[in-house]
Design a protein around this motif. Structure first.
Motif, PDB file in Angstrom:
ATOM      1  N   GLU A  38       0.810  -1.215   0.000  1.00 11.11           N
ATOM      2  CA  GLU A  38       0.000   0.000   0.000  1.00 11.11           C
ATOM      3  C   GLU A  38       0.847   1.271   0.000  1.00 11.11           C
ATOM      4  O   GLU A  38       0.343   2.347  -0.306  1.00 11.11           O
ATOM      5  CB  GLU A  38      -0.939   0.002   1.213  1.00 11.11           C
ATOM      6  N   ASN A  39       2.118   1.159   0.377  1.00 11.53           N
ATOM      7  CA  ASN A  39       3.000   2.331   0.375  1.00 11.53           C
ATOM      8  C   ASN A  39       3.619   2.578  -0.993  1.00 11.53           C
ATOM      9  O   ASN A  39       4.238   3.609  -1.206  1.00 11.53           O
ATOM     10  CB  ASN A  39       4.128   2.153   1.396  1.00 11.53           C
ATOM     11  N   ILE A  41       3.880   3.745  -4.606  1.00  7.37           N
ATOM     12  CA  ILE A  41       3.179   4.848  -5.248  1.00  7.37           C
ATOM     13  C   ILE A  41       3.705   5.029  -6.665  1.00  7.37           C
ATOM     14  O   ILE A  41       4.719   4.472  -7.056  1.00  7.37           O
ATOM     15  CB  ILE A  41       3.362   6.166  -4.465  1.00  7.37           C
ATOM     16  N   GLU A 275       1.762   0.029   6.253  1.00  5.49           N
ATOM     17  CA  GLU A 275       1.045   0.987   5.415  1.00  5.49           C
ATOM     18  C   GLU A 275       0.973   2.350   6.102  1.00  5.49           C
ATOM     19  O   GLU A 275       0.714   2.447   7.300  1.00  5.49           O
ATOM     20  CB  GLU A 275      -0.372   0.480   5.133  1.00  5.49           C
ATOM     21  N   HIS A 277      -0.979   5.713   6.645  1.00  9.02           N
ATOM     22  CA  HIS A 277      -2.346   6.202   6.506  1.00  9.02           C
ATOM     23  C   HIS A 277      -2.440   7.724   6.467  1.00  9.02           C
ATOM     24  O   HIS A 277      -3.430   8.271   5.984  1.00  9.02           O
ATOM     25  CB  HIS A 277      -3.210   5.675   7.663  1.00  9.02           C
ATOM     26  N   ARG A 278      -1.436   8.410   7.014  1.00 16.44           N
ATOM     27  CA  ARG A 278      -1.514   9.866   7.091  1.00 16.44           C
ATOM     28  C   ARG A 278      -0.107  10.453   7.024  1.00 16.44           C
ATOM     29  O   ARG A 278       0.812   9.945   7.649  1.00 16.44           O
ATOM     30  CB  ARG A 278      -2.205  10.303   8.390  1.00 16.44           C
ATOM     31  N   LYS A 279       0.046  11.542   6.244  1.00 15.33           N
ATOM     32  CA  LYS A 279       1.356  12.167   6.059  1.00 15.33           C
ATOM     33  C   LYS A 279       1.303  13.632   6.464  1.00 15.33           C
ATOM     34  O   LYS A 279       0.299  14.311   6.236  1.00 15.33           O
ATOM     35  CB  LYS A 279       1.790  12.070   4.587  1.00 15.33           C
ATOM     36  N   LYS A 298      -6.983  14.590  -2.519  1.00 18.35           N
ATOM     37  CA  LYS A 298      -6.111  13.603  -3.149  1.00 18.35           C
ATOM     38  C   LYS A 298      -6.225  12.253  -2.442  1.00 18.35           C
ATOM     39  O   LYS A 298      -6.637  12.162  -1.281  1.00 18.35           O
ATOM     40  CB  LYS A 298      -4.663  14.086  -3.128  1.00 18.35           C
ATOM     41  N   LYS A 299      -5.823  11.218  -3.156  1.00 19.58           N
ATOM     42  CA  LYS A 299      -5.855   9.869  -2.595  1.00 19.58           C
ATOM     43  C   LYS A 299      -4.948   9.753  -1.376  1.00 19.58           C
ATOM     44  O   LYS A 299      -5.276   9.072  -0.400  1.00 19.58           O
ATOM     45  CB  LYS A 299      -5.430   8.859  -3.664  1.00 19.58           C
ATOM     46  N   SER A 300      -3.797  10.417  -1.430  1.00 20.23           N
ATOM     47  CA  SER A 300      -2.842  10.380  -0.317  1.00 20.23           C
ATOM     48  C   SER A 300      -2.400  11.799   0.013  1.00 20.23           C
ATOM     49  O   SER A 300      -1.288  12.214  -0.338  1.00 20.23           O
ATOM     50  CB  SER A 300      -1.639   9.506  -0.683  1.00 20.23           C
ATOM     51  N   GLY A 350       5.223  10.153   8.391  1.00 22.61           N
ATOM     52  CA  GLY A 350       4.204   9.236   7.891  1.00 22.61           C
ATOM     53  C   GLY A 350       3.716   8.354   9.016  1.00 22.61           C
ATOM     54  O   GLY A 350       4.517   7.771   9.755  1.00 22.61           O
TER      55      GLY A 350
END
Length: 446
Positions: A38-39, A41, A275, A277-279, A298-300, A350
């Protein structure tokens, strides 16, 4: 994982070549899959339109790295058989490219092979014996900038040369790049840069502006010396600065429509096994430091200082000694940046939320990431974007925004003031000591 193969060789030279190919391939295979899926990109370079220059540049970059890495042989990857690998293919030398100086290689034009590649999903990237590629490759040259200095920097970070090149190079028999690509519109920053990511996503390759290249050249000796002071036998290198590992200049005299580009290679702070989840991108500034609605959609998304403060987040450690150790590292690195007259850097954080995933005690970080850990969260972090000098343009921004408009907390500040504000934010909003969390620092794996 068993990577042993049985081959028949006829000379010591063939044995040496085989060992080199096998080691390089094994290093690349062992690196794959260690980053949480999941990380991962970006868009695969091979999925870009055929006319996209980045697709051409990515393949050219990896071909150059393969030549700089020292092995120019066609090596058929072993096929996976019930969890093991087996192969009986000898490496066959297919020379490609040539050195025109110790730090520069040149390649002649290779026309697009198109349908000449091996058919089938699993075989479409195997290099045909005629040495052509699935993407257009005009004549080009590639130069390693500050090669000897970066070799010493990789040594300081404990990254063996062979491992570095084997992970980044175009694996022999691939007919185009297996990098992932992130374009400027997919990132949170204001820079028009693009990014490549290595197949294992341990390394990021970022396009540089002329100012970036100039600044990096000006500080490289001081940067290398600073890293040496941050290295201990017990903990390896403890600096939280970006890990700049190489600098390449690509030029395409065979196709003037493809712009020359300089690319810096660095490690990925988020190449972890959990994974994210928040940055957060934290500068220690409060002026307009909320994530915009466009960013949040945005998705991330990447959140900012005021978002961090409003959510009441912290990097938490079990003892005062551990908290003080991280503060010392942040202070030491940012004081170095202030001495180099650099501003606009951030702490990138992250967060893995254990309530949305699983925290397994047995999982080991192998990509050299730095993180803190508790029962509820794992937080990866490091300093990024350190190549902005406080030059005339930035001085004018400080004067106009801060003095004439009487705005407080603006991001642009003189180096010493920027560093002081960053550390004030660190003391007030970033670090805390509590029971339970346990801090770990992972060295680069050998």
């Amino acid at each position: 994982m068993n990577t042993d193969v049985e081959v028949i060789v006829n000379s010591d030279a063939e044995k040496d070549l085989w060992r080199t190919c096998k080691t390089k391939y094994t290093n690349a295979i062992q690196a794959l899959g260690r980053v949480k899926l999941e990380n991962k990109i970006g868009t695969r370079a091979s999925d870009l339109p055929a006319s996209d220059p980045l697709r051409i540049i990515a393949t050219a970059m990896q071909r150059s790295i393969r030549l700089f890495g020292g092995t120019r042989a066609s090596f058929a990857p072993p096929s996976r058989v019930e969890g093991s690998f087996a192969a009986s293919v000898l490496p066959q030398s297919i020379p490609e490219g040539s050195y025109t100086s110790p730090s520069t290689v040149e390649f002649e034009e290779v026309k697009n092979s198109g349908a000449n590649g091996v058919a089938g999903d699993e075989g479409k990237n195997l290099l045909p014996q005629n040495g052509t590629y699935n993407v257009r490759q005009p004549a080009f040259k590639c130069t390693q900038l500050h090669a000897s200095e970066f070799k010493e920097i990789r040594d300081a970070f404990g990254i063996p040369n062979r491992q570095f090149f084997s992970v980044l190079e175009l694996q022999n028999r691939l007919t185009e790049s297996d990098f992932s690509v992130i374009k400027a519109g997919d990132t949170a920053g204001k820079s028009p840069s693009f990014f490549f990511l290595s197949p294992d996503q341990r390394f990021i390759l970022k396009s540089c502006t002329k100012r970036d290249v100039q600044t990096l050249g000006e500080i490289i000796n001081a940067y290398r010396a600073h890293l040496e002071t941050c290295t201990t036998e017990r903990n390896g290198n403890t600096s939280l600065l970006p890990r700049y590992l190489a600098l390449f200049r690509l030029e395409f005299p065979g196709d003037p429509t493809i712009f020359p580009v300089t690319i810096v290679v660095m490690t990925n702070f988020f190449a972890g096994v959990y994974e994210i989840h928040r940055k957060f991108d934290l500068k220690g500034s409060t002026h307009n430091r909320f994530a915009s609605e466009k960013e949040r959609a945005k998705k991330s998304p990447v959140y900012k200082d005021n978002d961090w403060v409003e959510e009441g987040r912290k990097l938490t450690f079990t003892t005062e000694e551990k908290t003080a150790a991280i503060r010392t590292r942040l202070a030491r690195d940012t004081e170095f940046l202030a001495r180099q007259h650099l501003i606009d850097y951030s702490l990138l954080v992250g967060i893995h939320d254990a309530n949305r995933g699983i925290v397994e005690d047995g999982r080991v970080e192998t990509m050299g990431v730095v993180y803190s850990r508790s029962d509820t969260e794992i937080r990866y972090f490091g300093i990024v974007d350190i190549l902005t000098p406080y030059i005339l343009k930035k001085r004018a921004e400080t004067f106009f925004m801060g003095t004439l408009q009487c705005k407080t907390g603006i991001s642009c500040q003189p180096p010493n003031k920027y560093q002081g504000r960053f550390m004030e934010f660190t003391d007030r909003y970033l670090l805390e000591t509590k029971e339970d969390p346990e801090f770990h620092t992972c060295r680069e794996f050998d």
